[in-house]
Design a protein around this motif. Structure first.
Motif, PDB file in Angstrom:
ATOM      1  N   ALA A  83      14.944  27.713  39.242  1.00  0.00           N
ATOM      2  CA  ALA A  83      13.868  27.264  38.344  1.00  0.00           C
ATOM      3  C   ALA A  83      14.393  26.239  37.336  1.00  0.00           C
ATOM      4  CB  ALA A  83      13.249  28.456  37.623  1.00  0.00           C
ATOM      5  N   THR A  86      14.917  22.999  39.100  1.00  0.00           N
ATOM      6  CA  THR A  86      13.621  22.380  39.389  1.00  0.00           C
ATOM      7  C   THR A  86      13.051  21.698  38.146  1.00  0.00           C
ATOM      8  OG1 THR A  86      13.176  23.992  41.121  1.00  0.00           O
ATOM      9  CG2 THR A  86      11.282  22.850  40.204  1.00  0.00           C
ATOM     10  N   ASN A  90      12.361  17.714  37.819  1.00  0.00           N
ATOM     11  CA  ASN A  90      11.020  17.222  37.487  1.00  0.00           C
ATOM     12  C   ASN A  90      11.020  16.435  36.171  1.00  0.00           C
ATOM     13  OD1 ASN A  90      10.075  18.410  39.813  1.00  0.00           O
ATOM     14  ND2 ASN A  90       9.209  20.183  38.783  1.00  0.00           N
ATOM     15  N   MET A 125       6.835  18.947  44.547  1.00  0.00           N
ATOM     16  CA  MET A 125       6.233  20.227  44.199  1.00  0.00           C
ATOM     17  C   MET A 125       6.048  21.098  45.445  1.00  0.00           C
ATOM     18  SD  MET A 125       2.581  21.083  42.415  1.00  0.00           S
ATOM     19  CE  MET A 125       1.683  20.707  43.909  1.00  0.00           C
ATOM     20  N   THR A 126       5.629  20.502  46.536  1.00  0.00           N
ATOM     21  CA  THR A 126       5.448  21.242  47.791  1.00  0.00           C
ATOM     22  C   THR A 126       6.784  21.791  48.281  1.00  0.00           C
ATOM     23  OG1 THR A 126       3.580  19.806  48.363  1.00  0.00           O
ATOM     24  CG2 THR A 126       4.575  21.068  50.151  1.00  0.00           C
ATOM     25  N   GLN A 128       9.476  22.333  46.482  1.00  0.00           N
ATOM     26  CA  GLN A 128       9.957  23.332  45.520  1.00  0.00           C
ATOM     27  C   GLN A 128       9.224  24.667  45.696  1.00  0.00           C
ATOM     28  OE1 GLN A 128       9.227  21.115  41.964  1.00  0.00           O
ATOM     29  NE2 GLN A 128      11.132  19.938  42.127  1.00  0.00           N
ATOM     30  N   ALA A 129       7.945  24.623  45.914  1.00  0.00           N
ATOM     31  CA  ALA A 129       7.173  25.855  46.137  1.00  0.00           C
ATOM     32  C   ALA A 129       7.668  26.569  47.388  1.00  0.00           C
ATOM     33  CB  ALA A 129       5.689  25.537  46.253  1.00  0.00           C
ATOM     34  N   LYS A 130       7.975  25.817  48.433  1.00  0.00           N
ATOM     35  CA  LYS A 130       8.493  26.404  49.663  1.00  0.00           C
ATOM     36  C   LYS A 130       9.849  27.066  49.403  1.00  0.00           C
ATOM     37  CE  LYS A 130       9.616  25.329  54.449  1.00  0.00           C
ATOM     38  NZ  LYS A 130       9.764  24.302  55.472  1.00  0.00           N
ATOM     39  N   GLU A 131      10.715  26.391  48.649  1.00  0.00           N
ATOM     40  CA  GLU A 131      12.025  26.960  48.319  1.00  0.00           C
ATOM     41  C   GLU A 131      11.883  28.243  47.506  1.00  0.00           C
ATOM     42  OE1 GLU A 131      15.131  24.247  46.860  1.00  0.00           O
ATOM     43  OE2 GLU A 131      13.845  22.606  47.552  1.00  0.00           O
ATOM     44  N   PHE A 132      10.982  28.241  46.525  1.00  0.00           N
ATOM     45  CA  PHE A 132      10.753  29.437  45.709  1.00  0.00           C
ATOM     46  C   PHE A 132      10.217  30.585  46.568  1.00  0.00           C
ATOM     47  CE2 PHE A 132      10.959  26.768  41.869  1.00  0.00           C
ATOM     48  CZ  PHE A 132      11.768  27.584  41.091  1.00  0.00           C
ATOM     49  N   GLN A 133       9.327  30.255  47.481  1.00  0.00           N
ATOM     50  CA  GLN A 133       8.780  31.290  48.359  1.00  0.00           C
ATOM     51  C   GLN A 133       9.889  31.889  49.222  1.00  0.00           C
ATOM     52  OE1 GLN A 133       5.918  29.941  51.228  1.00  0.00           O
ATOM     53  NE2 GLN A 133       5.280  32.016  51.764  1.00  0.00           N
TER      54      GLN A 133
END
Length: 169
Positions: A83, A86, A90, A125-126, A128-133
């Motif tokens: 986080a 990220t 950003n 963002m896409t 990063q969201a995939k990595e967080f998931q």
């Protein structure tokens, strides 16, 4: 109150109590039947066995909890570091965009820069969201693994104990 001389038996009892206050009282010689003695010994052995099993189970449960907490702690640290990375990426991208935006010479160049920044930000963002998931899924899987293994082991132990009891009965 007058002091009367104590009777010899009372005097002997008082001397015994003051000499050894925590001594076990002596029992008259009583013969315990073999069946009662055997039952008592069996009960003591079963109690010791049950205690050992409970102690072992408690130690195993403690180990499982420690493993679960440590795995979860490591996963949360990894998630938090991701986080922070990220947010830094950003922020850097936003500051670079602001610096580039201040250097534009025309409105069309500003719109083109804005469009490119928005597209890159959405793609980032896409990803990063995939990595967080993926990290969250990995954390959940690894954190629950020790508990899952412990429950499976407990189930097998319970089935074995149940079969052993059926054999005895």
């Amino acid at each position: 109150m007058t002091d009367k001389p104590a009777k010899p038996a009372a005097r002997k009892a008082a001397e015994t109590l003051t000499a050894e206050p925590f001594a076990m009282p002596t029992m008259p010689n009583v013969e315990v039947p073999a069946a009662v003695r055997e039952m008592a010994e069996k009960s003591v052995a079963q109690a010791k066995d049950a205690y050992e099993k409970m102690k072992s189970a408690a130690e195993e449960a403690t180990d499982v909890l420690e493993d679960t907490y440590e795995t979860t702690r490591k996963g949360v640290v990894t998630l938090n570091m991701k986080a922070i990375d990220t947010v830094k990426a950003n922020s850097d991208a936003t500051f670079a965009f602001a610096r580039d935006l201040l250097a534009v010479k025309s409105l069309s160049e500003a719109i083109e820069l804005q469009t490119a920044f928005t597209r890159k930000a959405f793609e980032a963002m896409t990803a990063q969201a995939k990595e967080f998931q993926e990290l969250a899924t990995k954390l959940a899987t690894e954190s629950s693994a020790p508990m899952k293994d412990a429950f499976q082991k407990a189930g097998k132990d319970f089935q074995k104990a149940s079969k052993d009891l059926q054999k005895v009965a």
